[in-house]
Design a protein around this motif. Sequence first.
Motif, PDB file in Angstrom:
ATOM      1  N   HIS A  52      -1.892  -4.557  -4.902  1.00 17.07           N
ATOM      2  CA  HIS A  52      -1.396  -3.188  -4.747  1.00 17.07           C
ATOM      3  C   HIS A  52      -2.565  -2.260  -4.423  1.00 17.07           C
ATOM      4  O   HIS A  52      -3.491  -2.135  -5.220  1.00 17.07           O
ATOM      5  N   TYR A  90       0.826  -1.197   0.000  1.00 20.06           N
ATOM      6  CA  TYR A  90       0.000   0.000   0.000  1.00 20.06           C
ATOM      7  C   TYR A  90       0.862   1.249   0.000  1.00 20.06           C
ATOM      8  O   TYR A  90       1.990   1.255   0.479  1.00 20.06           O
ATOM      9  N   GLY A 112       0.910   2.022  -4.651  1.00 19.39           N
ATOM     10  CA  GLY A 112       0.568   0.652  -4.273  1.00 19.39           C
ATOM     11  C   GLY A 112       1.755  -0.167  -3.821  1.00 19.39           C
ATOM     12  O   GLY A 112       1.733  -1.393  -3.901  1.00 19.39           O
TER      13      GLY A 112
END
Length: 197
Positions: A146, A117, A121
Motif C-alpha cells: 500500500h 496507491y 494506499g
Amino acid sequence: MTFKPRIALIIGSTRPTRFADKPAQWMLKQAQARDDLEVEVVDLRDHPLPFFAEKASNLWMPSQDPEAIRWQQTIGRFDGYIFVVAEYNRSITGALKNALDQAYVEWNRKPFTAIGYGGLGAARAIEHLRLIGVELQMVPTRSAVHIGGGDFMAVAPMGGNKPIEDIEANLLPSAKAALDDLVWWAKAAKAAKAAET
C-alpha cells in the motif's frame, strides 16, 4: 525440477495520465530480483476490451468477442497475479473490473496479491478486489503493498513526484511478504491441481 510460478503483473488503469507505471515498474523490479517466480507485465492498455456483453460468463459458455477470447488466453497462461490498483471512489477502476468480468475459468484457483496507491494506499480498492476475487474462485493473499498518505504524496506527480526509491524502505517489507505469500499459494494450488489428476 522445482516449480517456478508464472506471474502476471496486471496494470489496472488505462488513463493516459495514470500513475500506475511507477509502482508497476517498482514491483516488477522486486519480483525480478527473486529466483522463485517468473513475472511478465500485462497492461490493460494492450487489451481493448469492450464492456462485458457476452450472453454469460465463460464459466457457462464460451465467449464470442475476439478481444475477450484473447484476454482469456493471455491471463490463462499464468499461475498467479499481481494487480496494480488505483483507488477510484473507494473501489478499483472500471477498466480492471471489466477485465476481471471478461474471464472466469482462467482465474479459478489461482492466487493474487496487489500493489495499490492513493490517499489510503488503495486499501478499500484492494479489499474490494479481494471480494471480487473470491467470487471468481481466486485465492486472495493476506499481504499487499500500500502506497498511501505522505509516501503517496512524495511520489505522486501532483505531489513531490520523487522516485519510489525515496520511499522504498517503507514498502520493501510488505513487498517481500506479498511475494512470499503469492509464491506459496501458487505452489500449493499447483500441487492441489496435480493431486486431482
